[in-house]
Write a protein that holds these residues in place. Structure first.
Motif, short mmCIF file in Angstrom:
data_model
loop_
_atom_site.label_atom_id
_atom_site.label_comp_id
_atom_site.label_asym_id
_atom_site.label_seq_id
_atom_site.Cartn_x
_atom_site.Cartn_y
_atom_site.Cartn_z
N GLU A 4 0.83 -1.47 0.12
CA GLU A 4 0.10 -0.03 0.17
C GLU A 4 0.63 1.30 0.39
O GLU A 4 0.51 2.62 -0.43
CB GLU A 4 -1.08 0.01 1.24
CG GLU A 4 -1.93 -1.02 1.20
CD GLU A 4 -1.47 -2.29 1.96
OE1 GLU A 4 -0.22 -2.42 2.25
OE2 GLU A 4 -2.26 -3.74 1.91
N TRP A 5 2.14 1.28 0.92
CA TRP A 5 2.60 2.84 0.69
C TRP A 5 3.83 2.86 -0.57
O TRP A 5 3.63 3.67 -1.01
CB TRP A 5 3.93 2.48 1.97
CG TRP A 5 4.91 3.63 2.47
CD1 TRP A 5 5.92 3.46 1.73
CD2 TRP A 5 4.68 4.57 2.34
NE1 TRP A 5 6.58 5.15 2.25
CE2 TRP A 5 5.70 5.02 2.48
CE3 TRP A 5 3.53 5.10 3.51
CZ2 TRP A 5 5.39 6.65 3.01
CZ3 TRP A 5 3.65 6.47 4.17
CH2 TRP A 5 4.99 6.86 4.30
N GLN A 6 3.69 1.00 -1.14
CA GLN A 6 4.24 1.80 -2.51
C GLN A 6 3.99 2.46 -3.29
O GLN A 6 3.71 2.94 -4.31
CB GLN A 6 5.32 0.43 -3.01
CG GLN A 6 6.29 -0.05 -1.90
CD GLN A 6 6.43 -1.83 -2.71
OE1 GLN A 6 5.99 -2.29 -3.33
NE2 GLN A 6 8.01 -1.88 -1.25
N LEU A 7 2.98 1.53 -3.46
CA LEU A 7 1.40 2.13 -4.67
C LEU A 7 0.93 3.96 -4.08
O LEU A 7 0.94 4.44 -5.41
CB LEU A 7 0.04 0.96 -3.81
CG LEU A 7 0.33 -0.13 -4.91
CD1 LEU A 7 -0.75 -0.94 -4.70
CD2 LEU A 7 0.68 -0.57 -6.53
N SER A 8 0.78 4.03 -3.12
CA SER A 8 1.05 5.54 -2.63
C SER A 8 1.82 6.61 -3.16
O SER A 8 1.23 7.72 -3.89
CB SER A 8 0.35 5.71 -1.28
OG SER A 8 1.41 5.18 -0.46
N SER A 9 2.34 5.94 -3.34
CA SER A 9 4.09 6.51 -3.48
C SER A 9 4.62 6.49 -4.54
O SER A 9 4.67 8.12 -5.03
CB SER A 9 5.68 6.09 -3.11
OG SER A 9 5.41 5.77 -1.48
N LEU A 10 4.02 5.55 -5.36
CA LEU A 10 3.92 5.69 -7.11
C LEU A 10 2.72 6.76 -7.72
O LEU A 10 2.89 7.59 -8.11
CB LEU A 10 3.82 4.32 -7.47
CG LEU A 10 4.86 3.48 -7.14
CD1 LEU A 10 4.76 1.98 -7.68
CD2 LEU A 10 6.56 3.65 -8.48
N THR A 11 1.60 6.63 -7.20
CA THR A 11 0.30 7.82 -7.17
C THR A 11 0.94 9.17 -7.03
O THR A 11 0.57 9.77 -7.98
CB THR A 11 -0.86 6.63 -6.72
OG1 THR A 11 -0.87 5.99 -6.70
CG2 THR A 11 -1.60 7.95 -7.32
#
Length: 105
Positions: A4-11
């Protein structure tokens, strides 16, 4: 780090890339006569836009995926929004005066 943290960073970096593209269009229109000053101001503001975002999303850790996400955001902005936003900004500048000084107030 969770997924979730990685996806939010990418977004967040993708959205920062879109804002970066908009910022470039604004500076392109604001500094038509003094291009070098505009380029300097653009890169200075870019530092204050991108580095805090990188620090917030990944504690300043540089990763290739984040850079790719940023560049994809810029490319997406250029592909989807650039023509309409640039035309709108240009019309606002022309209707407000020759130099667009209202944007600097």
């Amino acid at each position: 780090e969770g997924i979730e943290w990685q996806l939010s960073s990418l977004t967040l970096l993708f959205l920062t890339g879109m804002v970066w593209g908009l910022l470039y269009d604004c500076f392109l229109l604001l500094f038509t006569k003094r291009r070098q000053v505009g380029d300097f101001c653009f890169w200075l503001l870019s530092i204050f836009l991108i580095f805090p975002t990188l620090f917030f999303t990944n504690l300043g850790e540089l990763r290739v995926s984040l850079g790719v996400s940023l560049l994809i955001g810029v490319a997406c902005y250029r592909w989807v929004f650039h023509s309409s936003v640039y035309l709108s900004l240009k019309l606002v500048k022309e209707n407000s005066g020759a130099d667009g000084a209202f944007l600097l107030k």
